[in-house]
Design a protein around this motif. Sequence first.
Motif, PDB file in Angstrom:
ATOM      1  N   ALA A 167      -2.008  -0.107   7.945  1.00 26.76           N
ATOM      2  CA  ALA A 167      -3.457  -0.322   8.092  1.00 26.76           C
ATOM      3  C   ALA A 167      -4.030  -1.019   6.855  1.00 26.76           C
ATOM      4  N   SER A 168      -3.515  -0.673   5.682  1.00 28.86           N
ATOM      5  CA  SER A 168      -4.005  -1.322   4.459  1.00 28.86           C
ATOM      6  C   SER A 168      -3.598  -2.791   4.411  1.00 28.86           C
ATOM      7  N   VAL A 169      -2.408  -3.128   4.980  1.00 26.45           N
ATOM      8  CA  VAL A 169      -1.993  -4.531   5.065  1.00 26.45           C
ATOM      9  C   VAL A 169      -2.974  -5.297   5.951  1.00 26.45           C
ATOM     10  N   GLU A 170      -3.354  -4.689   7.066  1.00 22.38           N
ATOM     11  CA  GLU A 170      -4.299  -5.348   7.973  1.00 22.38           C
ATOM     12  C   GLU A 170      -5.658  -5.545   7.303  1.00 22.38           C
ATOM     13  N   LYS A 171      -6.102  -4.566   6.533  1.00 20.13           N
ATOM     14  CA  LYS A 171      -7.383  -4.714   5.831  1.00 20.13           C
ATOM     15  C   LYS A 171      -7.334  -5.851   4.810  1.00 20.13           C
ATOM     16  N   THR A 172      -6.203  -5.963   4.141  1.00 23.15           N
ATOM     17  CA  THR A 172      -6.043  -7.064   3.187  1.00 23.15           C
ATOM     18  C   THR A 172      -6.102  -8.401   3.898  1.00 23.15           C
ATOM     19  N   PHE A 173      -5.448  -8.495   5.051  1.00 20.95           N
ATOM     20  CA  PHE A 173      -5.470  -9.736   5.830  1.00 20.95           C
ATOM     21  C   PHE A 173      -6.908 -10.086   6.227  1.00 20.95           C
ATOM     22  N   GLU A 174      -7.642  -9.105   6.720  1.00 22.05           N
ATOM     23  CA  GLU A 174      -9.018  -9.358   7.169  1.00 22.05           C
ATOM     24  C   GLU A 174      -9.922  -9.779   6.017  1.00 22.05           C
ATOM     25  N   LYS A 175      -9.583  -9.321   4.817  1.00 19.00           N
ATOM     26  CA  LYS A 175     -10.368  -9.733   3.647  1.00 19.00           C
ATOM     27  C   LYS A 175     -10.087 -11.188   3.288  1.00 19.00           C
ATOM     28  N   VAL A 176      -8.811 -11.590   3.392  1.00 19.26           N
ATOM     29  CA  VAL A 176      -8.425 -12.953   3.014  1.00 19.26           C
ATOM     30  C   VAL A 176      -8.698 -13.945   4.139  1.00 19.26           C
ATOM     31  N   TYR A 177      -8.487 -13.503   5.383  1.00 14.87           N
ATOM     32  CA  TYR A 177      -8.653 -14.386   6.553  1.00 14.87           C
ATOM     33  C   TYR A 177      -9.632 -13.759   7.548  1.00 14.87           C
ATOM     34  N   PRO A 178     -10.904 -13.661   7.200  1.00 14.84           N
ATOM     35  CA  PRO A 178     -11.856 -12.958   8.076  1.00 14.84           C
ATOM     36  C   PRO A 178     -12.044 -13.610   9.442  1.00 14.84           C
TER      37      PRO A 178
END
Length: 807
Positions: A647-658
């Motif tokens: 889940a933290s990997v997905e949050k990082t992705f959404e931060k970089v590639y919203p």
Amino acid sequence: MFTNYLKVAWRNLIRSKWAGAINILGLAIGITASLLLFVIIQYEMSFDKFQSHYNEIYRIVSKDKYPDGFDYNPGVNNPVPDAIAADNLPFGEVVPVKSVYNTQVNIYEQGEKSGIPDKYEIDYSLYTTPDFADLFDLQFATGTIENLANPNVIILTKTTAEKFFGDWEKAENKSLEFSNGLKLAVGGIVEDIPDNSNMFFDMLVSYQTVRSNPDIYDFDFESWGSLGSDNQLYVSLADNADIATAQAALDGFTKKNFEGRGTSEKSLLLQPYSEIHFDQQYGSISGSVTRLSTVNTLVIIGLFILVMASINFVNLATSRAIGKGKEIGVRKVMGSTKTQIIFQSFGETFLSVVLATLIGVLGATFLLPFLSLIADVPEKMDFFQPVIMGFVGVLVLTLTLLSGFYPALVISKFKPIHALKSRFQPNQFGGISVRKALVVVQFAIAQILMISTIIAIQQMNMVQDADLGFTKEHVYFVEVPFDTNTERRIDYFKQELLSNPSVTTVSLASDVPASDNNSLFNFYFDGKSEDVPFPAYAKFGDENYFKTYGIEFLAGGPYQISDTIKEVVINETMAKRLLIEDPNDAIGKQFRLGMMKEWATISGVIKDFTVNSLRDEIKQLVIAPKKDFYRVVGLKMDQNASLESIASVEKTFEKVYPEQIYHGYFLDESIQKFYESEQKLALVFKIFAAISILISCIGLYGLVSFMISQKVKEIGIRKVLGASVSQITYLLTREYFLMVLLAFFIAVPIAYWMMERWLENFAFKIPFSTGLFVIVMICSLLITGLTVGSKAIRSALANPVDSLSDE
């Protein structure tokens, strides 16, 4: 008269409820199974037949001959569509179709690019010209195909339009944006394409869009060396041309444009559109491809089940005939003819078949929603289609004739004097040997399916547990969009992931080690100016690629950190094909892919790993760094990683590639999807092997009941004379064990031949073992012992007084 036959048949059925129920149940099970198999077969055979030009469409495919083999590609080189149209070859329509999978579409509120958009992912997008509608049927709800003549225009299906805009009627002239920043106008809405199509799409994009946006689409229309499976070409023949004339003209075109290019001998071939769905060699542009051998296997299984059910009916019907002896005798004495007796018997058979079919149809209707679990069919299917109902009608007539003929023939031969006295000889029931032969056939079929099931299970277990040459456990990968020249976010994403305590290593790459993707390049070796006479399969990854995926080096090591190709790593198959016996001798050699201007140095040789699936041979592979191609971020996770870590990997992705849709997968689960069709076929074997065993047991029980009914007095006399229960049981069961053993020796070569052909789909396969066949034989004997032994023991325990009291 026919009504009278049915009335009498109904009375007989009611009078012998238990025997009739067993007979109908066995037949109903077989019909249910056969109907479900027919639904699958009919669906697979129906692909694209709704197209009005189904038999007039051809696909031009590419075949390259190298000194040591062939390469097959469903696409054509980039300039081919324009060149064919310019040369006026004998084709009517020339329609290029370029496919793109998993396209992300962003819908901004009021059409303005501000804020975070609504994000959608579309499975199948096809880029084509207005001529597409001349070959493939489209039903426009609004707009026209001519809009595809303009760049940046898109046509949506109704379902896709409703997904984007809520109501398809409001979609025309609206705009949407791809994740690469390209803005398109909706030029029309078409009816949804049926699922049973290998030209399936959710969106049609104008081919001019590719031409007009070279900075977005890296597609060189002048590059004769570029060939991809996503760039396909469909044609129809000119009015005055036949297939031979068109192929000859295409051969001339190929010679003119490809002779002297590259190291292969190029052929462009016309493939009938009707062959695509079953063509594993070239595949389809969209939709599913099924092996014809799989369909044939399902046909064989369906026939097996029906034959077994019919054999059951014959055996049980003839065994019940002994109870109808007096009825037949009275009918004959009262003047009934042989023909009337036969029709009466067929009436009973017809009624039983109809009742079994009704139960079978109800069972198939109930099980239909679960059919997608064992076959590649839609979750929602209409069972009551004309073709399926027609099959039901043919099934009733065929089963009535097949199952009714032999019992009717047997009953019609009863002699009135014997029938009225209930004194029958075994040969008056058509010969015991005939029914024994039928049981042998039944058990042979059951054992064929049992052997096939065990082999399929063992093969899939081997696939699941095989050493692929890299680490697939605890590896997670995320797909990311291409970075533009002005925006580089992938490095930042990598650094953010490395700060996650559950992530041990991170690698940027074009692809994971094993996938369906293949990139082929011509290449040069050891400073020589001539192409090596075979292509190189290539993957691109950073210096951490080997550590992240646990790839073992045989010599040398990874290349140094670089965004471009300065060093490369090859696998041991590549080294061997380059005639390098010792991997250490490859280190320091020069290597250059066809797209490279400068020579690179081989820094290492890795142990072979599975590049695609275990169906394929190991390929000659080169791995090199090239940042422009990176689209996958691989993460080696700590063994203690949890769902919170993902889940933290997905949050990082959404931060970089919203603005992007998140796609993350575990590598082992991704690999498992390679074998979905084989896993489903293995499940089919399991289910229908169990059904065949059940039907065999019912049939065997019927024959045993008949045989014991013929030996009731013999059993009684033997008991009076001192025979033990075990002796009588042995006497009654030994011949059935011999029948099963005979069936086994019939089944083994047939099953061996069938499964050897199925295993041809795998480059890596299990060996056949004697133990496997012994297990099947032992299981068959145990099943026979339980079925026959239970009935025999009951008969052996019966009081002899009861069996001899009427003497």
